[in-house]
Design an enzyme around this catalytic site. Sequence first.
Site, PDB file in Angstrom:
ATOM      1  N   LYS A  28     -23.799  25.727   4.697  1.00 25.04           N
ATOM      2  CA  LYS A  28     -25.000  26.405   4.189  1.00 25.04           C
ATOM      3  C   LYS A  28     -24.664  27.326   3.023  1.00 25.04           C
ATOM      4  O   LYS A  28     -25.336  27.309   1.990  1.00 25.04           O
ATOM      5  CB  LYS A  28     -25.666  27.187   5.341  1.00 25.04           C
ATOM      6  CG  LYS A  28     -26.981  27.841   4.973  1.00 25.04           C
ATOM      7  CD  LYS A  28     -27.897  27.968   6.180  1.00 25.04           C
ATOM      8  CE  LYS A  28     -27.517  29.054   7.137  1.00 25.04           C
ATOM      9  NZ  LYS A  28     -27.793  30.418   6.607  1.00 25.04           N
ATOM     10  N   GLY A 101     -31.806  34.922   4.408  1.00 22.30           N
ATOM     11  CA  GLY A 101     -31.223  36.125   3.816  1.00 22.30           C
ATOM     12  C   GLY A 101     -30.323  35.790   2.640  1.00 22.30           C
ATOM     13  O   GLY A 101     -30.280  36.528   1.647  1.00 22.30           O
ATOM     14  N   ARG A 129     -35.221  42.643   7.714  1.00 22.06           N
ATOM     15  CA  ARG A 129     -33.786  42.839   7.431  1.00 22.06           C
ATOM     16  C   ARG A 129     -33.573  43.792   6.249  1.00 22.06           C
ATOM     17  O   ARG A 129     -34.359  43.818   5.307  1.00 22.06           O
ATOM     18  CB  ARG A 129     -33.133  41.473   7.167  1.00 22.06           C
ATOM     19  CG  ARG A 129     -33.231  40.569   8.392  1.00 22.06           C
ATOM     20  CD  ARG A 129     -32.576  39.231   8.181  1.00 22.06           C
ATOM     21  NE  ARG A 129     -31.138  39.360   7.999  1.00 22.06           N
ATOM     22  CZ  ARG A 129     -30.343  38.340   7.705  1.00 22.06           C
ATOM     23  NH1 ARG A 129     -30.860  37.127   7.543  1.00 22.06           N
ATOM     24  NH2 ARG A 129     -29.050  38.522   7.570  1.00 22.06           N
ATOM     25  N   SER A 174     -19.774  42.344   3.220  1.00 21.14           N
ATOM     26  CA  SER A 174     -20.858  41.377   3.070  1.00 21.14           C
ATOM     27  C   SER A 174     -20.639  40.473   1.867  1.00 21.14           C
ATOM     28  O   SER A 174     -20.615  40.934   0.723  1.00 21.14           O
ATOM     29  CB  SER A 174     -22.199  42.108   2.918  1.00 21.14           C
ATOM     30  OG  SER A 174     -23.180  41.205   2.439  1.00 21.14           O
ATOM     31  N   ASP A 326     -20.928  34.749  11.808  1.00 26.00           N
ATOM     32  CA  ASP A 326     -22.084  33.968  12.258  1.00 26.00           C
ATOM     33  C   ASP A 326     -21.814  33.259  13.592  1.00 26.00           C
ATOM     34  O   ASP A 326     -22.723  32.652  14.162  1.00 26.00           O
ATOM     35  CB  ASP A 326     -22.463  32.921  11.203  1.00 26.00           C
ATOM     36  CG  ASP A 326     -23.019  33.583   9.944  1.00 26.00           C
ATOM     37  OD1 ASP A 326     -23.529  34.720  10.029  1.00 26.00           O
ATOM     38  OD2 ASP A 326     -22.931  32.960   8.865  1.00 26.00           O
ATOM     39  N   LYS A 353     -28.653  40.606  11.540  1.00 17.89           N
ATOM     40  CA  LYS A 353     -28.726  39.186  11.160  1.00 17.89           C
ATOM     41  C   LYS A 353     -30.164  38.690  11.359  1.00 17.89           C
ATOM     42  O   LYS A 353     -31.087  39.477  11.414  1.00 17.89           O
ATOM     43  CB  LYS A 353     -27.702  38.392  11.970  1.00 17.89           C
ATOM     44  CG  LYS A 353     -26.252  38.774  11.643  1.00 17.89           C
ATOM     45  CD  LYS A 353     -25.911  38.426  10.213  1.00 17.89           C
ATOM     46  CE  LYS A 353     -24.497  38.848   9.852  1.00 17.89           C
ATOM     47  NZ  LYS A 353     -24.219  38.667   8.426  1.00 17.89           N
TER      48      LYS A 353
HETATM   49  C1  S3P Z   1     -23.419  34.541   3.973  1.00 19.55           C
HETATM   50  C2  S3P Z   1     -22.821  35.739   4.292  1.00 19.55           C
HETATM   51  C3  S3P Z   1     -22.941  36.362   5.614  1.00 19.55           C
HETATM   52  C4  S3P Z   1     -23.447  35.380   6.667  1.00 19.55           C
HETATM   53  C5  S3P Z   1     -24.596  34.560   6.173  1.00 19.55           C
HETATM   54  C6  S3P Z   1     -24.214  33.771   4.939  1.00 19.55           C
HETATM   55  C7  S3P Z   1     -23.250  34.006   2.609  1.00 19.55           C
HETATM   56  O1  S3P Z   1     -23.845  37.426   5.536  1.00 19.55           O
HETATM   57  O2  S3P Z   1     -23.816  36.065   7.843  1.00 19.55           O
HETATM   58  O3  S3P Z   1     -25.032  33.669   7.169  1.00 19.55           O
HETATM   59  O4  S3P Z   1     -23.547  32.814   2.380  1.00 19.55           O
HETATM   60  O5  S3P Z   1     -22.805  34.769   1.729  1.00 19.55           O
HETATM   61  P1  S3P Z   1     -23.399  38.910   5.091  1.00 19.55           P
HETATM   62  O6  S3P Z   1     -23.097  38.893   3.660  1.00 19.55           O
HETATM   63  O7  S3P Z   1     -24.589  39.772   5.415  1.00 19.55           O
HETATM   64  O8  S3P Z   1     -22.217  39.239   5.946  1.00 19.55           O
END
Ligand code: S3P
EC number: 2.5.1.19
Length: 445
Positions: A28, A101, A129, A174, A326, A353
């Site tokens: 993803k 997100g 969020r 993050s 995750d 999340k």
């Molecule tokens: C992601 C980063 C993570 C993860 C999300 C996907 C990404 O979030 O939990 O499912 O693709 O950069 P955070 O940046 O909030 O840790």
Amino acid sequence: MAHSSSPAPFTVPSPARLAGRIRVPGDKSISHRSLMLSALAVGESRVEGLLEGEDVLATAAAMRAMGATIERGDDAIWRIHGVGVGGLLQPRQALEMGNSGTSTRLLMGLVASHPITATFTGDASLSSRPMARVTVPLAQMGASIEASPGTKLPLMVRGACPAVPIEYELPVASAQVKSAVLLAALNTPGITRVIEPVPTRDHSERMLAGFGAQLTVEQGPRGRVISLTGEAELKPQSIVVPGDPSSAAFWMVGASIVPGSDVLIENVGLNPTRAGLLTALRMMGADITELDARVVGGEPVADLRVRHATLAGIVVPHDLAPSMIDEYPALFVAAAFAEGATVARGAEELRVKESDRIAAMRAALSANGVATDEHEDGLTVYGSGGEKIAGGGTVATKLDHRIAMSMTVAGLHARDAVTIDDVAPVATSYPAFYQQLAQLSEDGA
Ligand code: S3P
């Protein structure tokens, strides 16, 4: 997106065992980034193995709304004609982000340094969020942002052109915040630096370099320092998206806990910034073998053979948290079948999340006879020692795909059926999950 309309309850069947081979869908995180960067390159990029889930389709729709041409061929290859860095167009309507997100936070970064204004909306989960973690650095770069109370969606980003480069030390581990700043930096003249005290997934860095951005990564006294020089020119690429380790997680746990199981999961991305669950499960005694290790699209990949094993509770090392952030819901399920207690702390990010995953998993497990202790930053789970859990409860999914899939896996080895209140959110990341579950159950019969 569509899933928020009508809940789809599901009663988990009880297969004899899981067996056979499956191929997990595309990653993803990498899928989102492949669409965004292709949409900013000049010329045609091709993406193979794209995850065709609702979250990624929300990114595709947004990039189209800002001028890119994005088409899926009958050969399942996606062809993207980009507008060039600096060339994003004013979207005519609000960008509807659904549950995603990653789409929201990364696209806010892109908009922040273009001379356009975009409004972001989302479902009830996404609208609750926190977005301040992204609006703070983007405002420093010159963007102006008007958000709903609590810095939540709906919100509007008015980009600055030219934006100003910043040096930004991440206050929270993050990858989304890191990526938002790096994507904003693409159309910002000068050097933008992100300092990452705790390493997070590095797909943005890898892919930006692959597209020809001027990017360096160094280890400094305060952590990893990523420097990007703008304004960048991106060259179109052919990308092969590896399988998503976060989707493989459900079968890694499912095959470990259902006696007699033997599953081959093909094409699993094993980027070290994503492979924490594999380490944790092995510490618990899981029987997982990596086969045919190879590199796909610049990322390490292997097939994983997972056989049932007797698991033992562990104290999950804190430093694994970013590389399995995750996967905690799936880990809590593995812990529910282990011998003794598993203590997972240092994972307070789980609270923000798609749902509050600490509270949601505590409620879901206790509704099905699994004892837990809730901590502000994690969960202690008391395992069954490999026996079936009681089951019989209903899981409140809270619009969270990973709660739905994790508790489906828990229900595979339960005395009474586990019911999931709404499995529609699974379409955000893993549309074929229930078909593949049926296939593994049938092959195991
Ligand atoms: C992601 C980063 C993570 C993860 C999300 C996907 C990404 O979030 O939990 O499912 O693709 O950069 P955070 O940046 O909030 O840790």
